[in-house]
Design an enzyme around this catalytic site. Structure first.
Site, PDB file in Angstrom:
ATOM      1  N   LYS A   1       1.062  -1.056  -0.084  1.00  0.00           N
ATOM      2  CA  LYS A   1      -0.080   0.019   0.015  1.00  0.00           C
ATOM      3  C   LYS A   1       0.934   1.108   0.081  1.00  0.00           C
ATOM      4  O   LYS A   1       1.886   1.563   0.812  1.00  0.00           O
ATOM      5  CB  LYS A   1      -0.919   0.020   1.161  1.00  0.00           C
ATOM      6  CG  LYS A   1      -2.078  -1.164   1.216  1.00  0.00           C
ATOM      7  CD  LYS A   1      -3.385  -0.477   0.374  1.00  0.00           C
ATOM      8  CE  LYS A   1      -3.886   0.697   0.788  1.00  0.00           C
ATOM      9  NZ  LYS A   1      -4.593   0.514   2.075  1.00  0.00           N
ATOM     10  N   HIS A   2       0.763   2.038  -1.023  1.00  0.00           N
ATOM     11  CA  HIS A   2       1.337   3.403  -0.955  1.00  0.00           C
ATOM     12  C   HIS A   2       2.920   3.161  -0.770  1.00  0.00           C
ATOM     13  O   HIS A   2       3.703   3.911  -0.244  1.00  0.00           O
ATOM     14  CB  HIS A   2       0.792   4.158   0.062  1.00  0.00           C
ATOM     15  CG  HIS A   2      -0.259   4.809  -0.163  1.00  0.00           C
ATOM     16  ND1 HIS A   2      -0.693   6.102  -1.349  1.00  0.00           N
ATOM     17  CD2 HIS A   2      -1.567   4.560   0.041  1.00  0.00           C
ATOM     18  CE1 HIS A   2      -2.240   6.046  -1.470  1.00  0.00           C
ATOM     19  NE2 HIS A   2      -2.505   5.437  -0.423  1.00  0.00           N
TER      20      HIS A   2
ATOM     21  N   HIS B   1      14.029   5.497  -0.557  1.00  0.00           N
ATOM     22  CA  HIS B   1      13.338   6.605  -0.676  1.00  0.00           C
ATOM     23  C   HIS B   1      13.010   6.714  -2.180  1.00  0.00           C
ATOM     24  O   HIS B   1      13.407   6.480  -3.154  1.00  0.00           O
ATOM     25  CB  HIS B   1      14.047   7.730  -0.555  1.00  0.00           C
ATOM     26  CG  HIS B   1      14.426   8.052   0.888  1.00  0.00           C
ATOM     27  ND1 HIS B   1      13.354   8.451   2.066  1.00  0.00           N
ATOM     28  CD2 HIS B   1      15.512   7.736   1.838  1.00  0.00           C
ATOM     29  CE1 HIS B   1      14.142   8.301   3.270  1.00  0.00           C
ATOM     30  NE2 HIS B   1      15.313   8.057   3.077  1.00  0.00           N
TER      31      HIS B   1
ATOM     32  N   ASN C   1      12.688   6.084   7.538  1.00  0.00           N
ATOM     33  CA  ASN C   1      13.344   5.077   8.281  1.00  0.00           C
ATOM     34  C   ASN C   1      12.272   3.817   8.289  1.00  0.00           C
ATOM     35  O   ASN C   1      11.332   4.151   8.471  1.00  0.00           O
ATOM     36  CB  ASN C   1      13.714   5.512   9.648  1.00  0.00           C
ATOM     37  CG  ASN C   1      14.940   6.581   9.616  1.00  0.00           C
ATOM     38  OD1 ASN C   1      15.755   6.382   8.943  1.00  0.00           O
ATOM     39  ND2 ASN C   1      14.977   7.657  10.706  1.00  0.00           N
TER      40      ASN C   1
ATOM     41  N   ASP D   1      17.735   2.582  23.361  1.00  0.00           N
ATOM     42  CA  ASP D   1      16.231   2.732  23.748  1.00  0.00           C
ATOM     43  C   ASP D   1      15.556   1.812  22.682  1.00  0.00           C
ATOM     44  O   ASP D   1      14.295   1.429  22.943  1.00  0.00           O
ATOM     45  CB  ASP D   1      15.785   4.230  23.641  1.00  0.00           C
ATOM     46  CG  ASP D   1      16.131   4.885  22.095  1.00  0.00           C
ATOM     47  OD1 ASP D   1      17.011   4.320  21.441  1.00  0.00           O
ATOM     48  OD2 ASP D   1      15.733   6.130  22.143  1.00  0.00           O
TER      49      ASP D   1
END
Length: 633
Positions: free
Chosen positions: A305-306, A633, A473, A587
């Site tokens: 999708k997209h 990208h 990302n 993290d």
């Protein structure tokens, strides 16, 4: 040269601020339809040339030809005149000079109806040539075949481009034909009109000049590369293939798909009318499953999708609880073909986001796969082939508008890809690295590579190839041969993990006993059941939304409490996470540990690698560095 032009055609020479001479137009007798009386044929690709030449001969067209083309025409019983006989000059210099002669180029360039041109032609015994049919020497194929420098030089066509340009320049009166795919139109036009039309000649001339530009660009690029110099110019020539309704948005018109001249498209449209975004999805989805198949040896599927995957998977058998969650009986799951199994898993990674997807399957689409697609809301599919039964089923989907694309067998994209953005042309080498098990050998956590099972390596490969085709990302979670959460397009990597992690939790909670026991009303649509389960898991209803949600059930379900979810999620283990770039801080590992992650694969290369590795060791997570960044990208 300027003096000769000035003597013959003084009206054509003008000086512009002491710059180069600019030639004005030469007057002649304009006409739309030009009968063909003489044609020059010299082709390296002899596909269908006998058919065209036979047609021209039937219309009393005199045929001029050279070398191998002349032999092929004569072998077919056609009469043709050697160019050397026509010019009175023999071929020489090992065939380097065949058609470079005033009787050839004068016959092509003479402006019909211009008194001076007509006189010059008569004085020099030049006859009019109304059509040129040619291909150029196969220079690019010679280079691609690994030929040496001298052989490549010998395959630079000189006479062909010269005749091509002469004929195209004089398109008001002459017709240039450069490809077998133009032959049928030429014959039909001559049959209907008695000659070629000006509109056809203009189109063919434009294509000829494009071919010439592409040919010269290929030579220039190769030559400068041989000299280890930067190419002084890059000419890319495109052939329009079909129009699109619009681009990304309705206001973005016109829009179309073009191929690189003399190259095939990667897909053939078997059914439906693909849109701009459909084809972007198809291009990425197909590359993903193709690489998954190559890397794992298993049938693969993806749901896009997209221009990012909602899901991707390989053909791994379903567990009984997965069958229940995906609304498949255990018996029928055992008989699913690999293609059907792969797509079923891909679709159920995130069935809410896969609504209206574009699917891709690495193997032949069979009836089982088509029947799964038939039940789902989907825009289209790309695959290497379709059985007749599958094709019949899919062609009826969406009222006949379902898009079916067949991947071009053996298609290889060019090594350098280009993109135009805001007046700038970007170019880069394709990201053609195929992630494989060899990338999973550098295990940096304390237990070493012996800690990785075959299933873990498979899921690491799957997740990494998936994020290779996800907008950056990105991170992706995988388990049991399927993606279970994809986080795309976030500026912060930990936000990617939180986004994808919420999808992992939803995927796993769909297997919770309370979710599996929901009693839906009869006749409720499949996607409505999917959405109702997701909202039950999320639980954050408005008062009005709850009323409408409860209307889906025969009996209102008991709440799925925080305690229910927390206890069940703690049983999820063996999950793999892949990241398209390094983790800059621990993290990300801290949050991944809450999601059942047992394996991490990432490029590595951060100044915080030691800290991130230590975090993995604290949680008992195994981590592998691939040294391959996968931004997209």
């Amino acid at each position: 040269f300027a003096w000769t032009q000035k003597k013959i055609l003084p009206q054509r020479i003008h000086s512009v601020n002491n710059m180069a001479h600019i030639l004005s137009a030469v007057a002649g007798t304009q006409t739309d339809v030009v009968p063909i009386t003489r044609a020059l044929i010299s082709v390296s690709d002899k596909t269908d040339i006998v058919e065209l030449a036979t047609f021209l001969a039937s219309k009393n067209v005199e045929l001029l030809s050279t070398g191998g083309t002349a032999k092929k025409l004569r072998d077919a019983g056609l009469t043709c005149i050697d160019v050397s006989e026509y010019t009175g000059s023999a071929e020489c210099l090992d065939g380097r000079v065949k058609t470079l002669h005033p009787k050839v180029h004068g016959g092509l360039l003479g402006v019909r109806g211009n008194p001076q041109h007509e006189k010059d032609m008569a004085d020099n015994g030049i006859s009019k040539i109304d059509m040129t049919i040619l291909n150029l020497y196969p220079f690019e194929q010679t280079v691609a075949g690994g030929a040496g420098f001298e052989q490549c030089i010998e395959n630079i066509d000189i006479g062909g481009p010269s005749m091509l340009r002469s004929t195209a320049k004089n398109h008001a009166f002459t017709t240039i034909v450069t490809s077998p795919d133009q032959y049928k139109e030429v014959m039909a036009t001559i049959e209907e009109q008695g000659g070629t039309t000006l509109a056809l000649r203009k189109r063919f001339a434009a294509r000829a000049f494009s071919l010439s530009a592409a040919y010269d660009s290929a030579i220039a690029s190769w030559f400068t590369k041989e000299l280890d110099e930067q190419s002084p110019v890059v000419a890319r020539v495109y052939k329009p293939e079909f129009n699109l309704k619009y681009g990304c948005n309705p206001q973005q018109k016109p829009a179309k798909i073009s191929s690189i001249l003399n190259k095939k498209l990667p897909f053939e449209v078997l059914n439906g009318t693909p849109g701009y975004i459909n084809l972007l999805d198809a291009a990425n989805a197909w590359q993903l499953v193709k690489e998954l198949r190559e890397a794992t040896g298993l049938a693969a599927a993806s749901s896009f999708k997209h221009v990012s995957p909602a899901g991707a998977a390989v053909a791994v058998p379903l567990t009984d609880v997965e069958c229940a969650a995906y609304e498949v009986t255990v018996e029928s799951a055992k008989t699913l073909t690999p293609s059907a199994l792969a797509y079923l898993r891909a679709r159920h990674a995130d069935p809410k986001c896969s609504f209206g997807d574009f699917a891709a399957v690495s193997d032949m689409v069979d009836e089982d796969t088509a029947l799964i697609l038939k039940k789902e809301v989907s825009d289209g599919i790309v695959a290497p082939g379709f059985t007749p039964e599958a094709l019949e089923i899919l062609k009826k989907k969406k009222g006949g508008k379902f898009i079916i694309l067949e991947a071009t067998a053996g298609y290889e994209p060019e090594p350098i890809e280009y993109r135009e953005v805001y007046g700038m042309t970007f170019s880069q080498k394709r990201n053609d690295v195929v992630i494989s098990k060899e990338h999973m050998t550098n295990v940096v956590t304390k237990d070493g590579k012996e800690s990785l099972s075959e299933d873990a390596v498979r899921d690491m490969i799957l997740a990494s190839i998936c994020i290779k085709y996800t907008q950056s990302n990105s991170v992706g979670f995988a388990k049991n041969g399927m993606m279970v959460g994809v986080g795309a397009g976030q500026q912060s990597r930990v936000d990617c993990i939180k986004l994808a992690g919420s999808k992992v939790q939803t995927w796993y909670l769909r297997q919770h006993p309370k979710v599996l026991s929901l009693k839906f009303k009869d006749g409720l649509k499949r996607q409505d059941r999917v959405n109702a389960r997701v909202r039950y898991i999320e639980g954050d209803f408005t008062a009005e939304e709850r009323v409408r949600w409860e209307a889906n059930f025969e009996e209102v379900p008991e709440p799925l409490t925080y305690e229910d979810k927390d206890a069940f999620l703690k049983t999820n283990t063996g999950v793999t996470i892949s990241s398209d770039a390094f983790f800059p801080f621990r993290d990300s590992i801290d949050h991944a540990s809450k999601l059942g992650v047992s394996f991490v694969v990432q490029p590595g290369g951060s100044v915080q690698d030691e800290q991130v590795t230590a975090a993995c060791d604290e949680y008992g997570i195994q981590m592998c560095f691939t040294s391959v960044r996968l931004f997209h990208h």
